[in-house]
Design a protein around this motif. Structure first.
Motif, PDB file in Angstrom:
ATOM      1  N   LYS A   1      -5.648   5.824  18.793  1.00  0.00           N
ATOM      2  CA  LYS A   1      -4.605   5.499  19.771  1.00  0.00           C
ATOM      3  C   LYS A   1      -3.252   5.926  19.211  1.00  0.00           C
ATOM      4  CE  LYS A   1      -7.130   1.801  22.044  1.00  0.00           C
ATOM      5  NZ  LYS A   1      -7.111   0.404  22.508  1.00  0.00           N
ATOM      6  N   PRO A   2      -2.369   6.458  20.055  1.00  0.00           N
ATOM      7  CA  PRO A   2      -1.122   7.050  19.565  1.00  0.00           C
ATOM      8  C   PRO A   2       0.049   6.097  19.353  1.00  0.00           C
ATOM      9  CG  PRO A   2      -1.353   7.445  21.907  1.00  0.00           C
ATOM     10  CD  PRO A   2      -2.609   6.747  21.462  1.00  0.00           C
ATOM     11  N   CYS A   3       0.014   4.891  19.937  1.00  0.00           N
ATOM     12  CA  CYS A   3       1.168   3.982  19.897  1.00  0.00           C
ATOM     13  C   CYS A   3       0.888   2.757  19.044  1.00  0.00           C
ATOM     14  CB  CYS A   3       1.515   3.493  21.298  1.00  0.00           C
ATOM     15  SG  CYS A   3       1.968   4.787  22.435  1.00  0.00           S
ATOM     16  N   VAL A   4       1.957   2.197  18.496  1.00  0.00           N
ATOM     17  CA  VAL A   4       1.880   0.916  17.801  1.00  0.00           C
ATOM     18  C   VAL A   4       2.634  -0.091  18.658  1.00  0.00           C
ATOM     19  CG1 VAL A   4       2.414  -0.354  15.698  1.00  0.00           C
ATOM     20  CG2 VAL A   4       1.813   2.070  15.563  1.00  0.00           C
ATOM     21  N   ASN A   5       1.937  -1.140  19.082  1.00  0.00           N
ATOM     22  CA  ASN A   5       2.504  -2.143  19.967  1.00  0.00           C
ATOM     23  C   ASN A   5       2.897  -3.392  19.181  1.00  0.00           C
ATOM     24  OD1 ASN A   5       3.154  -3.355  22.500  1.00  0.00           O
ATOM     25  ND2 ASN A   5       1.218  -4.452  22.427  1.00  0.00           N
TER      26      ASN A   5
ATOM     27  N   TYR B   1       6.451   5.929  -2.518  1.00  0.00           N
ATOM     28  CA  TYR B   1       6.904   4.750  -1.777  1.00  0.00           C
ATOM     29  C   TYR B   1       5.711   3.955  -1.257  1.00  0.00           C
ATOM     30  CZ  TYR B   1      11.627   6.557  -1.957  1.00  0.00           C
ATOM     31  OH  TYR B   1      12.843   7.010  -2.390  1.00  0.00           O
ATOM     32  N   GLN B   2       5.947   2.666  -1.056  1.00  0.00           N
ATOM     33  CA  GLN B   2       4.924   1.770  -0.534  1.00  0.00           C
ATOM     34  C   GLN B   2       5.494   0.956   0.628  1.00  0.00           C
ATOM     35  OE1 GLN B   2       4.001  -0.440  -4.188  1.00  0.00           O
ATOM     36  NE2 GLN B   2       1.992   0.569  -4.221  1.00  0.00           N
ATOM     37  N   VAL B   3       4.582   0.489   1.480  1.00  0.00           N
ATOM     38  CA  VAL B   3       4.946  -0.389   2.588  1.00  0.00           C
ATOM     39  C   VAL B   3       4.139  -1.672   2.432  1.00  0.00           C
ATOM     40  CG1 VAL B   3       3.213   0.546   4.196  1.00  0.00           C
ATOM     41  CG2 VAL B   3       5.298  -0.516   5.099  1.00  0.00           C
ATOM     42  N   SER B   4       4.733  -2.789   2.864  1.00  0.00           N
ATOM     43  CA  SER B   4       4.040  -4.073   2.716  1.00  0.00           C
ATOM     44  C   SER B   4       3.505  -4.564   4.052  1.00  0.00           C
ATOM     45  CB  SER B   4       4.970  -5.134   2.122  1.00  0.00           C
ATOM     46  OG  SER B   4       5.753  -5.734   3.127  1.00  0.00           O
ATOM     47  N   SER B   5       2.588  -5.500   3.973  1.00  0.00           N
ATOM     48  CA  SER B   5       2.012  -6.107   5.170  1.00  0.00           C
ATOM     49  C   SER B   5       3.053  -6.934   5.930  1.00  0.00           C
ATOM     50  CB  SER B   5       0.815  -6.985   4.794  1.00  0.00           C
ATOM     51  OG  SER B   5       1.211  -7.960   3.841  1.00  0.00           O
ATOM     52  N   HIS B   6       4.184  -7.215   5.291  1.00  0.00           N
ATOM     53  CA  HIS B   6       5.267  -7.967   5.930  1.00  0.00           C
ATOM     54  C   HIS B   6       6.338  -7.052   6.515  1.00  0.00           C
ATOM     55  CE1 HIS B   6       4.445 -11.996   3.659  1.00  0.00           C
ATOM     56  NE2 HIS B   6       3.350 -11.422   4.118  1.00  0.00           N
TER      57      HIS B   6
ATOM     58  N   ARG C   1       0.855  -1.194   0.000  1.00  0.00           N
ATOM     59  CA  ARG C   1       0.000   0.000   0.000  1.00  0.00           C
ATOM     60  C   ARG C   1       0.886   1.237   0.000  1.00  0.00           C
ATOM     61  NH1 ARG C   1      -4.893  -1.590   4.129  1.00  0.00           N
ATOM     62  NH2 ARG C   1      -5.626  -3.369   2.917  1.00  0.00           N
ATOM     63  N   ASP C   2       0.350   2.310  -0.593  1.00  0.00           N
ATOM     64  CA  ASP C   2       1.084   3.569  -0.643  1.00  0.00           C
ATOM     65  C   ASP C   2       1.296   4.131   0.763  1.00  0.00           C
ATOM     66  OD1 ASP C   2       1.062   3.388  -3.386  1.00  0.00           O
ATOM     67  OD2 ASP C   2      -0.532   4.867  -3.675  1.00  0.00           O
ATOM     68  N   ILE C   3       2.439   4.756   0.963  1.00  0.00           N
ATOM     69  CA  ILE C   3       2.713   5.459   2.214  1.00  0.00           C
ATOM     70  C   ILE C   3       2.121   6.853   2.057  1.00  0.00           C
ATOM     71  CG2 ILE C   3       4.504   6.373   3.736  1.00  0.00           C
ATOM     72  CD1 ILE C   3       6.306   4.048   2.781  1.00  0.00           C
ATOM     73  N   SER C   4       1.129   7.169   2.854  1.00  0.00           N
ATOM     74  CA  SER C   4       0.389   8.416   2.676  1.00  0.00           C
ATOM     75  C   SER C   4       1.256   9.659   2.864  1.00  0.00           C
ATOM     76  CB  SER C   4      -0.815   8.468   3.623  1.00  0.00           C
ATOM     77  OG  SER C   4      -0.382   8.398   4.961  1.00  0.00           O
ATOM     78  N   ALA C   5       2.197   9.626   3.775  1.00  0.00           N
ATOM     79  CA  ALA C   5       2.996  10.812   4.071  1.00  0.00           C
ATOM     80  C   ALA C   5       4.166  11.013   3.105  1.00  0.00           C
ATOM     81  CB  ALA C   5       3.524  10.728   5.501  1.00  0.00           C
ATOM     82  N   ILE C   6       4.499   9.981   2.303  1.00  0.00           N
ATOM     83  CA  ILE C   6       5.674  10.070   1.430  1.00  0.00           C
ATOM     84  C   ILE C   6       5.314   9.566   0.041  1.00  0.00           C
ATOM     85  CG2 ILE C   6       8.062   9.343   1.109  1.00  0.00           C
ATOM     86  CD1 ILE C   6       8.260   9.097   4.131  1.00  0.00           C
TER      87      ILE C   6
ATOM     88  N   HIS D   1       7.346  -0.021  11.688  1.00  0.00           N
ATOM     89  CA  HIS D   1       6.134  -0.538  12.330  1.00  0.00           C
ATOM     90  C   HIS D   1       4.992   0.471  12.274  1.00  0.00           C
ATOM     91  CE1 HIS D   1       8.021   1.589  15.730  1.00  0.00           C
ATOM     92  NE2 HIS D   1       6.850   1.597  16.329  1.00  0.00           N
ATOM     93  N   ARG D   2       5.306   1.768  12.362  1.00  0.00           N
ATOM     94  CA  ARG D   2       4.259   2.788  12.280  1.00  0.00           C
ATOM     95  C   ARG D   2       3.741   2.905  10.843  1.00  0.00           C
ATOM     96  NH1 ARG D   2       1.595   6.523  14.914  1.00  0.00           N
ATOM     97  NH2 ARG D   2       2.557   6.050  16.884  1.00  0.00           N
ATOM     98  N   LEU D   3       4.623   2.801   9.870  1.00  0.00           N
ATOM     99  CA  LEU D   3       4.185   2.841   8.464  1.00  0.00           C
ATOM    100  C   LEU D   3       3.223   1.693   8.166  1.00  0.00           C
ATOM    101  CD1 LEU D   3       7.554   3.676   6.649  1.00  0.00           C
ATOM    102  CD2 LEU D   3       5.629   5.226   7.035  1.00  0.00           C
ATOM    103  N   VAL D   4       3.554   0.484   8.656  1.00  0.00           N
ATOM    104  CA  VAL D   4       2.698  -0.693   8.439  1.00  0.00           C
ATOM    105  C   VAL D   4       1.342  -0.482   9.105  1.00  0.00           C
ATOM    106  CG1 VAL D   4       2.410  -3.160   8.909  1.00  0.00           C
ATOM    107  CG2 VAL D   4       4.643  -2.287   8.175  1.00  0.00           C
ATOM    108  N   ALA D   5       1.361  -0.047  10.357  1.00  0.00           N
ATOM    109  CA  ALA D   5       0.107   0.155  11.096  1.00  0.00           C
ATOM    110  C   ALA D   5      -0.763   1.216  10.426  1.00  0.00           C
ATOM    111  CB  ALA D   5       0.403   0.536  12.541  1.00  0.00           C
ATOM    112  N   GLU D   6      -0.159   2.317  10.021  1.00  0.00           N
ATOM    113  CA  GLU D   6      -0.934   3.387   9.387  1.00  0.00           C
ATOM    114  C   GLU D   6      -1.551   2.924   8.071  1.00  0.00           C
ATOM    115  OE1 GLU D   6       1.919   6.580   9.225  1.00  0.00           O
ATOM    116  OE2 GLU D   6       1.462   7.223  11.280  1.00  0.00           O
ATOM    117  N   ALA D   7      -0.855   2.054   7.358  1.00  0.00           N
ATOM    118  CA  ALA D   7      -1.344   1.598   6.058  1.00  0.00           C
ATOM    119  C   ALA D   7      -2.357   0.454   6.163  1.00  0.00           C
ATOM    120  CB  ALA D   7      -0.165   1.157   5.188  1.00  0.00           C
TER     121      ALA D   7
END
Length: 191
Positions: free
Chosen positions: A74-78, A17-22, A9-14, A60-66
């Motif tokens: 919630k502000p954190c990614v666990n 570039y794309q980030v994967s589910s992996h 999926r596309d990285i919304s802020a950049i 990890h934040r890029l994956v979670a956001e996508a």
């Protein structure tokens, strides 16, 4: 267990570039997968340069956001398994600062558990520092109380145990911040 197919999926802020589910990052046009670096805090980061502007983003934040909805904002990614380098979407969840800290404590990742185990020795160490302070040192070390009742010998000790900076702890004491990492602090004599 069947391995999920990797989705991109596309990285919304950049742009571009794309980030994967992996937990991988690639250039959208070339398809080239970017190398990530693991910083001193143990988290993988990706470095981007877009139109001369540089970005450093945690994977990890890029994956979670996508891939992970966050309806409660919630502000954190666990990391569910506690492994900071495992950025697979199935290992991530949104959390509050408090939830993230509690998870870290339960899984033994938080230094607070080390703090509690060594509380007596830290008190002795603080006592020795206090004696040194009375002999002419200019810095006054004051005990700090966290909103969950735990008392720390100093701002530094509170910051280490909570996983934040001394500046953030001090900012909650002075009222500049309401909380840091889900906690607020006061000097013991003010509590």
């Amino acid at each position: 267990m069947e391995l999920q197919q990797e989705q991109w999926r596309d990285i919304s802020a950049i742009d571009g570039y794309q980030v994967s589910s992996h937990g991988r990052v690639r250039n959208k046009r070339s398809g080239r997968v970017k190398q990530v670096c693991v910083r001193g805090n143990g988290y993988p980061y990706a470095h981007f340069t877009v139109q001369g502007k540089q970005y450093l983003k945690s994977v990890h934040r890029l994956v979670a956001e996508a891939f992970i909805p966050n309806p409660e904002d919630k502000p954190c990614v666990n990391h569910i398994d506690g492994d900071k380098t495992n950025c697979h979407v199935s290992n991530l969840e949104w959390a509050t600062y408090r939830e993230n800290n509690q998870h870290a404590f339960v899984t033994g990742l938080n230094k607070e558990s080390v703090y509690k185990a060594n509380a007596a020795s830290m008190k002795r160490s603080h006592h020795q520092k206090s004696e040194a302070a009375q002999k002419g040192s200019r810095k006054r070390v004051r005990p700090v109380v966290r909103n969950d009742g735990i008392v720390f010998p100093s701002i530094k000790d509170a910051a280490i145990a909570t996983g934040t900076s001394k500046g953030c702890v001090h900012a909650t004491i002075t009222g500049r911040y309401k909380h840091t990492k889900g906690f607020s602090f006061k000097y013991k004599e003010d509590a």
